[in-house]
Write a protein that holds these residues in place. Sequence first.
Motif, PDB file in Angstrom:
ATOM      1  N   VAL A 177       5.203  -2.473  -4.493  1.00 36.02           N
ATOM      2  CA  VAL A 177       3.884  -1.881  -4.257  1.00 36.02           C
ATOM      3  C   VAL A 177       3.473  -1.057  -5.474  1.00 36.02           C
ATOM      4  O   VAL A 177       2.332  -1.113  -5.933  1.00 36.02           O
ATOM      5  CB  VAL A 177       3.883  -1.022  -2.979  1.00 36.02           C
ATOM      6  CG1 VAL A 177       2.537  -0.313  -2.801  1.00 36.02           C
ATOM      7  CG2 VAL A 177       4.196  -1.874  -1.747  1.00 36.02           C
ATOM      8  N   ALA A 178       4.426  -0.292  -6.004  1.00 36.67           N
ATOM      9  CA  ALA A 178       4.154   0.548  -7.177  1.00 36.67           C
ATOM     10  C   ALA A 178       3.737  -0.292  -8.373  1.00 36.67           C
ATOM     11  O   ALA A 178       2.944   0.157  -9.215  1.00 36.67           O
ATOM     12  CB  ALA A 178       5.397   1.361  -7.523  1.00 36.67           C
ATOM     13  N   LEU A 188      -7.652  -1.416  -6.733  1.00 33.40           N
ATOM     14  CA  LEU A 188      -8.755  -2.350  -6.520  1.00 33.40           C
ATOM     15  C   LEU A 188      -8.239  -3.784  -6.423  1.00 33.40           C
ATOM     16  O   LEU A 188      -8.700  -4.570  -5.586  1.00 33.40           O
ATOM     17  CB  LEU A 188      -9.760  -2.242  -7.674  1.00 33.40           C
ATOM     18  CG  LEU A 188     -10.494  -0.911  -7.812  1.00 33.40           C
ATOM     19  CD1 LEU A 188     -11.284  -0.890  -9.127  1.00 33.40           C
ATOM     20  CD2 LEU A 188     -11.425  -0.674  -6.633  1.00 33.40           C
ATOM     21  N   VAL A 189      -7.283  -4.122  -7.268  1.00 37.01           N
ATOM     22  CA  VAL A 189      -6.702  -5.462  -7.245  1.00 37.01           C
ATOM     23  C   VAL A 189      -5.972  -5.695  -5.925  1.00 37.01           C
ATOM     24  O   VAL A 189      -6.114  -6.745  -5.286  1.00 37.01           O
ATOM     25  CB  VAL A 189      -5.740  -5.667  -8.429  1.00 37.01           C
ATOM     26  CG1 VAL A 189      -5.064  -7.036  -8.345  1.00 37.01           C
ATOM     27  CG2 VAL A 189      -6.483  -5.531  -9.753  1.00 37.01           C
ATOM     28  N   MET A 190      -5.202  -4.704  -5.487  1.00 35.23           N
ATOM     29  CA  MET A 190      -4.453  -4.848  -4.241  1.00 35.23           C
ATOM     30  C   MET A 190      -5.394  -5.007  -3.055  1.00 35.23           C
ATOM     31  O   MET A 190      -5.166  -5.845  -2.173  1.00 35.23           O
ATOM     32  CB  MET A 190      -3.555  -3.615  -4.043  1.00 35.23           C
ATOM     33  CG  MET A 190      -2.492  -3.812  -2.981  1.00 35.23           C
ATOM     34  SD  MET A 190      -1.272  -5.043  -3.486  1.00 35.23           S
ATOM     35  CE  MET A 190      -0.554  -5.452  -1.904  1.00 35.23           C
ATOM     36  N   ASP A 191      -6.456  -4.225  -3.018  1.00 37.58           N
ATOM     37  CA  ASP A 191      -7.444  -4.359  -1.940  1.00 37.58           C
ATOM     38  C   ASP A 191      -8.061  -5.756  -1.933  1.00 37.58           C
ATOM     39  O   ASP A 191      -8.295  -6.349  -0.870  1.00 37.58           O
ATOM     40  CB  ASP A 191      -8.557  -3.318  -2.098  1.00 37.58           C
ATOM     41  CG  ASP A 191      -8.110  -1.921  -1.720  1.00 37.58           C
ATOM     42  OD1 ASP A 191      -7.127  -1.791  -0.970  1.00 37.58           O
ATOM     43  OD2 ASP A 191      -8.747  -0.954  -2.184  1.00 37.58           O
ATOM     44  N   GLU A 192      -8.329  -6.292  -3.126  1.00 34.09           N
ATOM     45  CA  GLU A 192      -8.909  -7.622  -3.224  1.00 34.09           C
ATOM     46  C   GLU A 192      -7.953  -8.679  -2.671  1.00 34.09           C
ATOM     47  O   GLU A 192      -8.373  -9.592  -1.942  1.00 34.09           O
ATOM     48  CB  GLU A 192      -9.250  -7.935  -4.681  1.00 34.09           C
ATOM     49  CG  GLU A 192      -9.842  -9.306  -4.931  1.00 34.09           C
ATOM     50  CD  GLU A 192     -11.228  -9.495  -4.331  1.00 34.09           C
ATOM     51  OE1 GLU A 192     -11.666 -10.659  -4.234  1.00 34.09           O
ATOM     52  OE2 GLU A 192     -11.872  -8.491  -3.955  1.00 34.09           O
ATOM     53  N   LEU A 193      -6.669  -8.552  -2.979  1.00 30.68           N
ATOM     54  CA  LEU A 193      -5.684  -9.518  -2.476  1.00 30.68           C
ATOM     55  C   LEU A 193      -5.533  -9.407  -0.965  1.00 30.68           C
ATOM     56  O   LEU A 193      -5.472 -10.423  -0.256  1.00 30.68           O
ATOM     57  CB  LEU A 193      -4.331  -9.291  -3.163  1.00 30.68           C
ATOM     58  CG  LEU A 193      -4.289  -9.527  -4.674  1.00 30.68           C
ATOM     59  CD1 LEU A 193      -2.907  -9.225  -5.218  1.00 30.68           C
ATOM     60  CD2 LEU A 193      -4.699 -10.963  -5.019  1.00 30.68           C
ATOM     61  N   ASP A 257       6.755 -11.109   3.434  1.00 31.74           N
ATOM     62  CA  ASP A 257       7.600  -9.926   3.303  1.00 31.74           C
ATOM     63  C   ASP A 257       6.938  -8.854   2.435  1.00 31.74           C
ATOM     64  O   ASP A 257       7.087  -7.654   2.689  1.00 31.74           O
ATOM     65  CB  ASP A 257       8.987 -10.287   2.767  1.00 31.74           C
ATOM     66  CG  ASP A 257       8.951 -10.768   1.329  1.00 31.74           C
ATOM     67  OD1 ASP A 257       8.065 -11.576   0.993  1.00 31.74           O
ATOM     68  OD2 ASP A 257       9.804 -10.333   0.533  1.00 31.74           O
ATOM     69  N   PHE A 258       6.156  -9.270   1.442  1.00 33.77           N
ATOM     70  CA  PHE A 258       5.440  -8.290   0.632  1.00 33.77           C
ATOM     71  C   PHE A 258       4.308  -7.656   1.441  1.00 33.77           C
ATOM     72  O   PHE A 258       4.045  -6.460   1.323  1.00 33.77           O
ATOM     73  CB  PHE A 258       4.881  -8.945  -0.632  1.00 33.77           C
ATOM     74  CG  PHE A 258       4.167  -7.989  -1.547  1.00 33.77           C
ATOM     75  CD1 PHE A 258       4.753  -6.784  -1.918  1.00 33.77           C
ATOM     76  CD2 PHE A 258       2.898  -8.282  -2.031  1.00 33.77           C
ATOM     77  CE1 PHE A 258       4.091  -5.887  -2.762  1.00 33.77           C
ATOM     78  CE2 PHE A 258       2.232  -7.392  -2.865  1.00 33.77           C
ATOM     79  CZ  PHE A 258       2.824  -6.188  -3.229  1.00 33.77           C
ATOM     80  N   LEU A 259       3.645  -8.461   2.266  1.00 36.27           N
ATOM     81  CA  LEU A 259       2.595  -7.918   3.125  1.00 36.27           C
ATOM     82  C   LEU A 259       3.177  -6.882   4.079  1.00 36.27           C
ATOM     83  O   LEU A 259       2.591  -5.816   4.281  1.00 36.27           O
ATOM     84  CB  LEU A 259       1.922  -9.047   3.911  1.00 36.27           C
ATOM     85  CG  LEU A 259       0.770  -8.622   4.831  1.00 36.27           C
ATOM     86  CD1 LEU A 259      -0.364  -7.997   4.041  1.00 36.27           C
ATOM     87  CD2 LEU A 259       0.262  -9.827   5.633  1.00 36.27           C
ATOM     88  N   ALA A 260       4.347  -7.185   4.656  1.00 31.40           N
ATOM     89  CA  ALA A 260       4.992  -6.239   5.570  1.00 31.40           C
ATOM     90  C   ALA A 260       5.386  -4.956   4.840  1.00 31.40           C
ATOM     91  O   ALA A 260       5.250  -3.845   5.380  1.00 31.40           O
ATOM     92  CB  ALA A 260       6.222  -6.887   6.207  1.00 31.40           C
ATOM     93  N   GLU A 261       5.853  -5.102   3.605  1.00 29.56           N
ATOM     94  CA  GLU A 261       6.242  -3.943   2.800  1.00 29.56           C
ATOM     95  C   GLU A 261       5.028  -3.053   2.507  1.00 29.56           C
ATOM     96  O   GLU A 261       5.096  -1.825   2.616  1.00 29.56           O
ATOM     97  CB  GLU A 261       6.868  -4.426   1.489  1.00 29.56           C
ATOM     98  CG  GLU A 261       7.438  -3.328   0.620  1.00 29.56           C
ATOM     99  CD  GLU A 261       8.157  -3.899  -0.594  1.00 29.56           C
ATOM    100  OE1 GLU A 261       9.081  -3.242  -1.087  1.00 29.56           O
ATOM    101  OE2 GLU A 261       7.789  -5.005  -1.057  1.00 29.56           O
ATOM    102  N   TYR A 262       3.920  -3.682   2.166  1.00 28.74           N
ATOM    103  CA  TYR A 262       2.688  -2.942   1.888  1.00 28.74           C
ATOM    104  C   TYR A 262       2.185  -2.241   3.155  1.00 28.74           C
ATOM    105  O   TYR A 262       1.733  -1.094   3.095  1.00 28.74           O
ATOM    106  CB  TYR A 262       1.634  -3.888   1.337  1.00 28.74           C
ATOM    107  CG  TYR A 262       0.333  -3.199   0.976  1.00 28.74           C
ATOM    108  CD1 TYR A 262       0.263  -2.349  -0.120  1.00 28.74           C
ATOM    109  CD2 TYR A 262      -0.827  -3.401   1.742  1.00 28.74           C
ATOM    110  CE1 TYR A 262      -0.927  -1.709  -0.456  1.00 28.74           C
ATOM    111  CE2 TYR A 262      -2.011  -2.773   1.407  1.00 28.74           C
ATOM    112  CZ  TYR A 262      -2.055  -1.917   0.311  1.00 28.74           C
ATOM    113  OH  TYR A 262      -3.240  -1.286  -0.007  1.00 28.74           O
ATOM    114  N   CYS A 263       2.266  -2.934   4.283  1.00 29.43           N
ATOM    115  CA  CYS A 263       1.834  -2.346   5.556  1.00 29.43           C
ATOM    116  C   CYS A 263       2.671  -1.113   5.909  1.00 29.43           C
ATOM    117  O   CYS A 263       2.129  -0.105   6.386  1.00 29.43           O
ATOM    118  CB  CYS A 263       1.927  -3.372   6.681  1.00 29.43           C
ATOM    119  SG  CYS A 263       0.627  -4.627   6.648  1.00 29.43           S
ATOM    120  N   ARG A 264       3.970  -1.194   5.698  1.00 36.63           N
ATOM    121  CA  ARG A 264       4.838  -0.040   6.013  1.00 36.63           C
ATOM    122  C   ARG A 264       4.464   1.163   5.154  1.00 36.63           C
ATOM    123  O   ARG A 264       4.474   2.307   5.628  1.00 36.63           O
ATOM    124  CB  ARG A 264       6.313  -0.407   5.789  1.00 36.63           C
ATOM    125  CG  ARG A 264       6.887  -1.320   6.854  1.00 36.63           C
ATOM    126  CD  ARG A 264       8.409  -1.407   6.761  1.00 36.63           C
ATOM    127  NE  ARG A 264       8.863  -2.009   5.507  1.00 36.63           N
ATOM    128  CZ  ARG A 264       9.046  -3.308   5.328  1.00 36.63           C
ATOM    129  NH1 ARG A 264       8.808  -4.153   6.317  1.00 36.63           N
ATOM    130  NH2 ARG A 264       9.480  -3.777   4.172  1.00 36.63           N
TER     131      ARG A 264
END
Length: 302
Positions: A177-178, A188-193, A257-264
Amino acid sequence: MAFSAEQLAANPLFVEALQAFAMQLRGRYDEQPRLARFLASHQRWLLSQAAFALHLEYDPEEPNSGLTTTRLREIVTTGNAASRNTVLNFLDQLVSYRFVKIAGDPARRPRRFEAAEVTTKAMFGWMVANLAALDGLDGGSRAKTLVDKPELFKLIQPQVARRSFDNVQWREPPPRVAMFLWREAGGLVMDELIRRVRLSEEIGGRFDIGRIDARLIAEQFMMSRTHLQRLFRKAIDENCLQWQDETKKSNLWFTADFLAEYCRWQAVKFAIVDQVFEEANGKLAAEAECAASHRNAAVGEP
């Protein structure tokens, strides 16, 4: 009862709430691109939230209260979120872009800064967007309550800022995430994805996010195309993203798994917002009830 971070991360609707939140933030970027981009890294998020909290906490009876370089530096350097020079540069840029202004006599030391109207509006809107995302999970009315009772904002924002800053899980995102959030305009990029994730199209632990045009995204977010392409390559190396076709390298997958990591990680901040909102709203309601009781008692006196 406020949501816990664990409850949020486990809620099947939380990803949709994050997508709605990302779309809200994109709308605010379109309205104020310079301000939104300026704050679109995690370090600047931490700095801006801490700075605005100090601004709201200003007390005319306390000579050294409010947003000053020294007070912001004390908060930020204690948590190792930024260096002294970074704090100084950050405040200089805020003044240069007119997001804050010097309060009173510029020759006075220590100098105190005040948020400009555009900054206050953006901070208020950000809080409303967070509360609206939480409302999407339980049908609540947090966002409407804040809009109807804007005096809540002064109670909520400083506590959200301080508790977020004190929480090491939020202050220091997990490495993948970092990789996005510590970069300039990375938020902004992360929000777009996140906005592009097609939840109904999961295949083998991956979600379709369609074709990613690095040139167009870089242009929209005022980034270097080379910088953005390098970020995407690293994200693929770290298994955050995957090419759907290794030959053409056009469409991408977003790994589950990355989506779950970002959600946590996001759940930590949203839980703080929910808890602080509940406490502040309860405090305001109790004060109103107490004031009403005093008025009724006064009316009933002979």
